[in-house]
Write a protein that holds these residues in place. Structure first.
Motif, PDB file in Angstrom:
ATOM      1  N   ASP A  43       4.799  -3.517 -10.935  1.00  0.00           N
ATOM      2  CA  ASP A  43       3.780  -2.502 -10.726  1.00  0.00           C
ATOM      3  C   ASP A  43       4.304  -1.111 -11.086  1.00  0.00           C
ATOM      4  O   ASP A  43       5.512  -0.861 -11.062  1.00  0.00           O
ATOM      5  N   ASP A  44       3.390  -0.205 -11.388  1.00  0.00           N
ATOM      6  CA  ASP A  44       3.747   1.154 -11.801  1.00  0.00           C
ATOM      7  C   ASP A  44       4.679   1.849 -10.812  1.00  0.00           C
ATOM      8  O   ASP A  44       5.611   2.550 -11.216  1.00  0.00           O
ATOM      9  N   ARG A  63       0.822  -1.221   0.000  1.00  0.00           N
ATOM     10  CA  ARG A  63       0.000   0.000   0.000  1.00  0.00           C
ATOM     11  C   ARG A  63       0.853   1.267   0.000  1.00  0.00           C
ATOM     12  O   ARG A  63       0.333   2.376   0.068  1.00  0.00           O
ATOM     13  N   LEU A 105      -5.211  -7.989 -11.152  1.00  0.00           N
ATOM     14  CA  LEU A 105      -4.984  -6.863 -10.252  1.00  0.00           C
ATOM     15  C   LEU A 105      -5.491  -7.206  -8.855  1.00  0.00           C
ATOM     16  O   LEU A 105      -6.448  -7.962  -8.702  1.00  0.00           O
ATOM     17  N   TYR A 106      -4.841  -6.643  -7.865  1.00  0.00           N
ATOM     18  CA  TYR A 106      -5.327  -6.712  -6.489  1.00  0.00           C
ATOM     19  C   TYR A 106      -5.265  -5.299  -5.933  1.00  0.00           C
ATOM     20  O   TYR A 106      -4.179  -4.708  -5.868  1.00  0.00           O
ATOM     21  N   GLU A 107      -6.410  -4.775  -5.564  1.00  0.00           N
ATOM     22  CA  GLU A 107      -6.474  -3.417  -5.014  1.00  0.00           C
ATOM     23  C   GLU A 107      -5.775  -2.416  -5.932  1.00  0.00           C
ATOM     24  O   GLU A 107      -5.074  -1.512  -5.468  1.00  0.00           O
ATOM     25  N   GLY A 108      -5.908  -2.615  -7.234  1.00  0.00           N
ATOM     26  CA  GLY A 108      -5.336  -1.690  -8.204  1.00  0.00           C
ATOM     27  C   GLY A 108      -3.874  -1.925  -8.538  1.00  0.00           C
ATOM     28  O   GLY A 108      -3.295  -1.175  -9.317  1.00  0.00           O
ATOM     29  N   HIS A 109      -3.260  -2.936  -7.963  1.00  0.00           N
ATOM     30  CA  HIS A 109      -1.855  -3.247  -8.218  1.00  0.00           C
ATOM     31  C   HIS A 109      -1.753  -4.525  -9.046  1.00  0.00           C
ATOM     32  O   HIS A 109      -2.486  -5.479  -8.817  1.00  0.00           O
ATOM     33  N   ARG A 110      -0.811  -4.523  -9.969  1.00  0.00           N
ATOM     34  CA  ARG A 110      -0.599  -5.706 -10.807  1.00  0.00           C
ATOM     35  C   ARG A 110      -0.034  -6.870 -10.020  1.00  0.00           C
ATOM     36  O   ARG A 110       0.877  -6.706  -9.219  1.00  0.00           O
TER      37      ARG A 110
END
Length: 144
Positions: free
Chosen positions: A76-77, A21, A66-71
């Motif tokens: 990840d970005d 997070r 994706l999990y909670e917006g993460h790859r």
């Protein structure tokens, strides 16, 4: 893994942890802290004119997890941003990303499989598709 260690390497492994997070800034600070002691690596990178980096981004959009917006399964970005930011701050090199589009090459998928293209564009980093327009050439001084 039993066995006797017969050769001590001059290299070491560094690991750092960043909560999933964490903000982009926290990921950057963690990566910066992990790479700061790597004097020999930074010395080589600082002399480089071009730096190619492979982020492992080949995935059809419909297969992206994706999990909670993460790859999941792909970089990840926030890690891409931190890596490119460190390279920009510490080198004068042209940085490019390279990958080979398995899905395009072997499944016939025609869409974009480079999931981090927007982040690459943020940093002015060109993406080179390694499975297209490949030309084999001799490398001055040898090599592949």
């Amino acid at each position: 893994m039993g066995g006797k260690l017969t050769h001590m390497s001059e290299f070491s492994v560094r690991a750092v942890h960043s909560d999933w997070r964490a903000s982009d800034e926290e990921v950057y600070e963690t990566l910066k802290r992990a790479t700061a002691p790597l004097d020999r690596a930074w010395a080589r990178l600082k002399k480089a004119r071009r730096i190619g980096i492979k982020f492992n981004q080949d995935k059809r959009p419909q297969d992206l997890i994706l999990y909670e917006g993460h790859r999941q399964q792909l970089v990840d970005d926030s890690v891409v941003r931190a890596t490119l930011r460190l390279l920009r701050e510490n080198t004068q090199a042209e940085v490019f990303s390279v990958d080979c589009a398995f899905y395009r090459h072997y499944t016939g998928f025609t869409g974009d499989v480079t999931q981090i293209r927007p982040v690459l564009q943020e940093f002015g980093v060109e993406h080179i598709e390694g499975s297209e327009d490949v030309v084999w050439a001799d490398v001055p001084g040898g090599g592949f």
